[in-house]
Scaffold this motif. Structure first.
Motif, PDB file in Angstrom:
ATOM      1  N   THR A  97       0.935  -1.057   0.116  1.00 20.87           N
ATOM      2  CA  THR A  97      -0.009  -0.053  -0.028  1.00 20.87           C
ATOM      3  C   THR A  97       0.931   1.290  -0.092  1.00 20.87           C
ATOM      4  O   THR A  97       2.015   1.120  -0.510  1.00 20.87           O
ATOM      5  CB  THR A  97      -0.831  -0.068   1.292  1.00 20.87           C
ATOM      6  OG1 THR A  97      -0.023  -0.103   2.487  1.00 20.87           O
ATOM      7  CG2 THR A  97      -1.807  -1.129   1.247  1.00 20.87           C
ATOM      8  N   GLY A  98       0.327   2.196   0.386  1.00 17.95           N
ATOM      9  CA  GLY A  98       1.203   3.580   0.579  1.00 17.95           C
ATOM     10  C   GLY A  98       1.080   4.298  -0.767  1.00 17.95           C
ATOM     11  O   GLY A  98       0.378   4.310  -1.619  1.00 17.95           O
ATOM     12  N   THR A  99       1.963   5.529  -1.061  1.00 20.74           N
ATOM     13  CA  THR A  99       1.897   6.353  -1.808  1.00 20.74           C
ATOM     14  C   THR A  99       3.230   6.210  -2.579  1.00 20.74           C
ATOM     15  O   THR A  99       4.131   6.842  -1.987  1.00 20.74           O
ATOM     16  CB  THR A  99       1.367   7.696  -1.192  1.00 20.74           C
ATOM     17  OG1 THR A  99      -0.053   7.512  -0.655  1.00 20.74           O
ATOM     18  CG2 THR A  99       1.431   8.833  -2.581  1.00 20.74           C
ATOM     19  N   PRO A 100       3.303   6.479  -3.824  1.00 18.15           N
ATOM     20  CA  PRO A 100       4.676   6.314  -4.518  1.00 18.15           C
ATOM     21  C   PRO A 100       5.078   7.823  -4.627  1.00 18.15           C
ATOM     22  O   PRO A 100       4.281   8.577  -4.756  1.00 18.15           O
ATOM     23  CB  PRO A 100       4.325   5.967  -6.122  1.00 18.15           C
ATOM     24  CG  PRO A 100       3.121   5.019  -5.691  1.00 18.15           C
ATOM     25  CD  PRO A 100       2.363   5.637  -4.878  1.00 18.15           C
ATOM     26  N   THR A 101       6.456   7.925  -4.274  1.00 17.15           N
ATOM     27  CA  THR A 101       6.846   9.326  -4.098  1.00 17.15           C
ATOM     28  C   THR A 101       8.090   9.582  -5.227  1.00 17.15           C
ATOM     29  O   THR A 101       8.485   8.396  -5.841  1.00 17.15           O
ATOM     30  CB  THR A 101       7.577   9.669  -2.880  1.00 17.15           C
ATOM     31  OG1 THR A 101       8.948   8.804  -2.633  1.00 17.15           O
ATOM     32  CG2 THR A 101       6.332   9.147  -1.623  1.00 17.15           C
ATOM     33  N   ILE A 102       8.273  10.834  -5.676  1.00 14.86           N
ATOM     34  CA  ILE A 102       9.024  11.014  -6.693  1.00 14.86           C
ATOM     35  C   ILE A 102      10.433  10.605  -6.299  1.00 14.86           C
ATOM     36  O   ILE A 102      11.550  10.224  -6.956  1.00 14.86           O
ATOM     37  CB  ILE A 102       9.016  12.535  -7.098  1.00 14.86           C
ATOM     38  CG1 ILE A 102       9.826  12.955  -8.384  1.00 14.86           C
ATOM     39  CG2 ILE A 102       9.625  13.703  -6.052  1.00 14.86           C
ATOM     40  CD1 ILE A 102       9.203  11.970  -9.722  1.00 14.86           C
ATOM     41  N   GLY A 103      10.924  10.845  -4.899  1.00 19.05           N
ATOM     42  CA  GLY A 103      12.240  10.331  -4.640  1.00 19.05           C
ATOM     43  C   GLY A 103      12.346   8.964  -4.517  1.00 19.05           C
ATOM     44  O   GLY A 103      13.474   8.571  -4.990  1.00 19.05           O
ATOM     45  N   GLY A 104      11.480   8.256  -4.205  1.00 19.24           N
ATOM     46  CA  GLY A 104      11.493   6.600  -4.511  1.00 19.24           C
ATOM     47  C   GLY A 104      11.582   6.225  -5.772  1.00 19.24           C
ATOM     48  O   GLY A 104      12.326   5.202  -6.339  1.00 19.24           O
ATOM     49  N   VAL A 105      11.002   7.024  -7.028  1.00 20.31           N
ATOM     50  CA  VAL A 105      11.297   6.781  -8.216  1.00 20.31           C
ATOM     51  C   VAL A 105      12.615   6.704  -8.792  1.00 20.31           C
ATOM     52  O   VAL A 105      13.164   6.171  -9.466  1.00 20.31           O
ATOM     53  CB  VAL A 105      10.188   7.784  -9.209  1.00 20.31           C
ATOM     54  CG1 VAL A 105      10.511   7.464 -10.736  1.00 20.31           C
ATOM     55  CG2 VAL A 105       8.717   7.297  -8.925  1.00 20.31           C
ATOM     56  N   VAL A 106      13.116   7.933  -8.285  1.00 18.55           N
ATOM     57  CA  VAL A 106      14.623   8.274  -8.721  1.00 18.55           C
ATOM     58  C   VAL A 106      15.561   7.261  -8.006  1.00 18.55           C
ATOM     59  O   VAL A 106      16.304   6.656  -8.711  1.00 18.55           O
ATOM     60  CB  VAL A 106      14.831   9.548  -8.309  1.00 18.55           C
ATOM     61  CG1 VAL A 106      16.623   9.878  -8.521  1.00 18.55           C
ATOM     62  CG2 VAL A 106      14.110  10.656  -9.264  1.00 18.55           C
ATOM     63  N   ALA A 107      15.235   7.055  -6.577  1.00 21.27           N
ATOM     64  CA  ALA A 107      16.370   6.258  -5.873  1.00 21.27           C
ATOM     65  C   ALA A 107      16.043   4.708  -6.435  1.00 21.27           C
ATOM     66  O   ALA A 107      17.233   4.237  -6.160  1.00 21.27           O
ATOM     67  CB  ALA A 107      15.894   6.122  -4.332  1.00 21.27           C
ATOM     68  N   ALA A 108      15.038   4.257  -7.049  1.00 15.88           N
ATOM     69  CA  ALA A 108      14.820   2.992  -7.662  1.00 15.88           C
ATOM     70  C   ALA A 108      15.146   2.847  -9.028  1.00 15.88           C
ATOM     71  O   ALA A 108      15.231   1.872  -9.621  1.00 15.88           O
ATOM     72  CB  ALA A 108      13.525   2.360  -7.291  1.00 15.88           C
ATOM     73  N   ASN A 109      15.248   4.318  -9.648  1.00 18.99           N
ATOM     74  CA  ASN A 109      15.509   4.300 -11.028  1.00 18.99           C
ATOM     75  C   ASN A 109      14.226   3.496 -11.834  1.00 18.99           C
ATOM     76  O   ASN A 109      14.633   2.787 -12.742  1.00 18.99           O
ATOM     77  CB  ASN A 109      16.838   3.760 -11.558  1.00 18.99           C
ATOM     78  CG  ASN A 109      17.254   4.058 -12.944  1.00 18.99           C
ATOM     79  OD1 ASN A 109      16.674   5.052 -13.495  1.00 18.99           O
ATOM     80  ND2 ASN A 109      17.867   3.284 -13.760  1.00 18.99           N
ATOM     81  N   VAL A 110      13.004   3.936 -11.380  1.00 17.55           N
ATOM     82  CA  VAL A 110      12.051   3.271 -11.922  1.00 17.55           C
ATOM     83  C   VAL A 110      11.604   3.772 -13.404  1.00 17.55           C
ATOM     84  O   VAL A 110      11.256   5.032 -13.484  1.00 17.55           O
ATOM     85  CB  VAL A 110      10.888   3.459 -11.016  1.00 17.55           C
ATOM     86  CG1 VAL A 110       9.482   2.677 -11.390  1.00 17.55           C
ATOM     87  CG2 VAL A 110      11.109   2.701  -9.522  1.00 17.55           C
ATOM     88  N   SER A 111      11.683   2.892 -14.382  1.00 18.01           N
ATOM     89  CA  SER A 111      11.456   3.262 -15.929  1.00 18.01           C
ATOM     90  C   SER A 111      10.598   2.236 -16.630  1.00 18.01           C
ATOM     91  O   SER A 111      10.509   1.082 -15.951  1.00 18.01           O
ATOM     92  CB  SER A 111      12.543   3.462 -16.447  1.00 18.01           C
ATOM     93  OG  SER A 111      13.618   4.069 -15.848  1.00 18.01           O
ATOM     94  N   GLY A 112       9.499   2.731 -17.243  1.00 15.40           N
ATOM     95  CA  GLY A 112       8.685   1.902 -17.884  1.00 15.40           C
ATOM     96  C   GLY A 112       8.872   1.582 -19.303  1.00 15.40           C
ATOM     97  O   GLY A 112      10.175   1.836 -19.710  1.00 15.40           O
ATOM     98  N   SER A 113       7.982   1.185 -20.174  1.00 17.62           N
ATOM     99  CA  SER A 113       8.096   0.654 -21.391  1.00 17.62           C
ATOM    100  C   SER A 113       8.937   1.659 -22.452  1.00 17.62           C
ATOM    101  O   SER A 113       9.474   1.216 -23.252  1.00 17.62           O
ATOM    102  CB  SER A 113       6.911   0.322 -22.086  1.00 17.62           C
ATOM    103  OG  SER A 113       6.028  -0.837 -21.193  1.00 17.62           O
TER     104      SER A 113
END
Length: 387
Positions: A97-113
């Protein structure tokens, strides 16, 4: 959790880390429970929120690390813009659960298609502010692409999972939302046929922004292969027509609003949601994807697969068990080069197995040097990545 471990300012964050007497477990929105269990006291960036600067004309946004991703996406959409790397939402896959954050996106280098076309999250991160393990506030980069001198800490922090520092602010390059999109869909191809078609499309001059394949189990009974194009309506129509003439003869065309959900499904690996089992994520050469999935299917009968990035990203849903890295230990001379991450598993498996790709010897030396520089006390997400 004590109030001091939910810092509301960057200075509060620095003081909390500086005063820490034992390891800290860094949390953003709590949506990406990946890696080994981290002992220590939780430190949340959830109160570090707010957009500091947004200049649509300059395609630039600066926000505190705890700012919800949905808030940023809504702000960008109001100006006809978006994050081009389309970050994945892990909640459905991981059952969090929880809320995705922009810091978490960058920290994990989360990228899509869209990574195959425009790059990863780190390629759109212009600057960062973060607090290292000594409690020192550091800044690197800025608000333009060529504003980095010396060591590029921006690229280093992207994908570090909070092990080198806790981000307090990120600067991002954003992009325009295209006028329309369309997806070409073929059904019944096996993975080898799909990768051949996807590679041909990606090698064409028609600016493909998505290339994916779902195997029969993930695709609802038969394999489904997808190719996405985006842009001005006239250009999309022309490129879709040419692709159907040159590469995708007989493929269905799905246009406009009906196309987008197909890519959210791939981005978030929705076919695996709610299904039991371990989930592995592999990054390999697209041409190695068929051999990789064949090997996994032999090792774990009943495995299901979702392929993205033209076959270069392979998601595998498998029965619980041992290590599924196709290295020399498992395959001898037939080892498949690449990276593997155990994205979802029970706590015991995450303790017993190596979650992230083990570093090579020279990489270990570099990592040790970085940790000694940025977290000499080893208090930031220690052992999350097995180091």
């Amino acid at each position: 959790m004590s109030a001091q471990l939910i810092p509301e300012t960057e200075q509060d964050l620095a003081e909390a880390i500086r005063a820490a007497a034992r390891p800290l477990r860094i949390r953003g929105g709590g949506t990406r429970d990946i890696g080994q269990d981290v002992p220590g006291e939780p430190l949340s960036t959830a109160a570090l929120t707010g957009v500091n600067l947004y200049e649509p004309g300059a395609l630039t946004l600066v926000a505190h690390a705890g700012t919800p991703l949905a808030e940023i996406e809504a702000l960008l959409a109001s100006e006809g813009q978006r994050l081009p790397f389309e970050p994945m939402d892990h909640r459905g896959l991981l059952g969090t659960t929880g809320t995705p954050t922009i810091g978490g996106v960058v920290a994990a280098n989360v990228s899509g298609s869209r990574r195959i076309q425009v790059g990863a999250a780190r390629d759109f991160t212009l600057g960062v502010r973060f607090v290292d393990g000594t409690g020192t506030v550091l800044k690197n980069g800025g608000r333009v692409m060529k504003n980095v001198t010396g060591y590029d800490l921006v690229k280093l922090m992207a994908g570090s999972w909070g092990t080198l520092g806790v981000m307090s602010e990120v600067s991002l390059k954003v992009g325009a939302i295209p006028e329309t999109e369309a997806t070409l869909v073929a059904r019944g191809l096996d993975v080898a046929q799909a990768v051949t078609a996807l590679s041909a499309a990606l090698g064409s001059p028609f600016d493909v922004s998505g290339a994916a394949h779902l195997d029969a189990a993930a695709g609802g009974g038969e394999g489904e292969t997808r190719i996405r194009i985006e842009g001005l309506a006239g250009s999309v129509a022309y490129r879709a027509g040419r692709l159907r003439e040159d590469i995708c003869a007989g493929w269905d065309l799905i246009e406009g609003d009906a196309s987008a959900p197909l890519w959210k499904q791939v981005r978030d690996v929705e076919p695996f949601h709610g299904k039991p089992g371990h989930v592995w994520r592999y990054s390999v050469k697209p041409s190695d994807a068929p051999a990789l999935s064949n090997w996994i299917a032999l090792e774990r009968p009943g495995a299901e697969f979702v392929y993205d990035w033209g076959g270069g990203l392979v998601w595998a849903l498998v029965a619980p068990g041992g290590d599924l890295r196709p290295d020399a230990h498992n395959l001898g001379e037939e080892a498949i080069p690449g990276h593997a991450t155990l994205v979802r598993a029970d706590s015991q498996s995450r303790f017993e197995l190596i979650v992230f790709e083990p570093p090579k010897r020279v990489e270990e030396q570099i990592i040790e040097g970085l940790l000694q520089k940025f977290d000499p006390r080893r208090i930031l997400n220690h052992q999350l990545m097995g180091m």
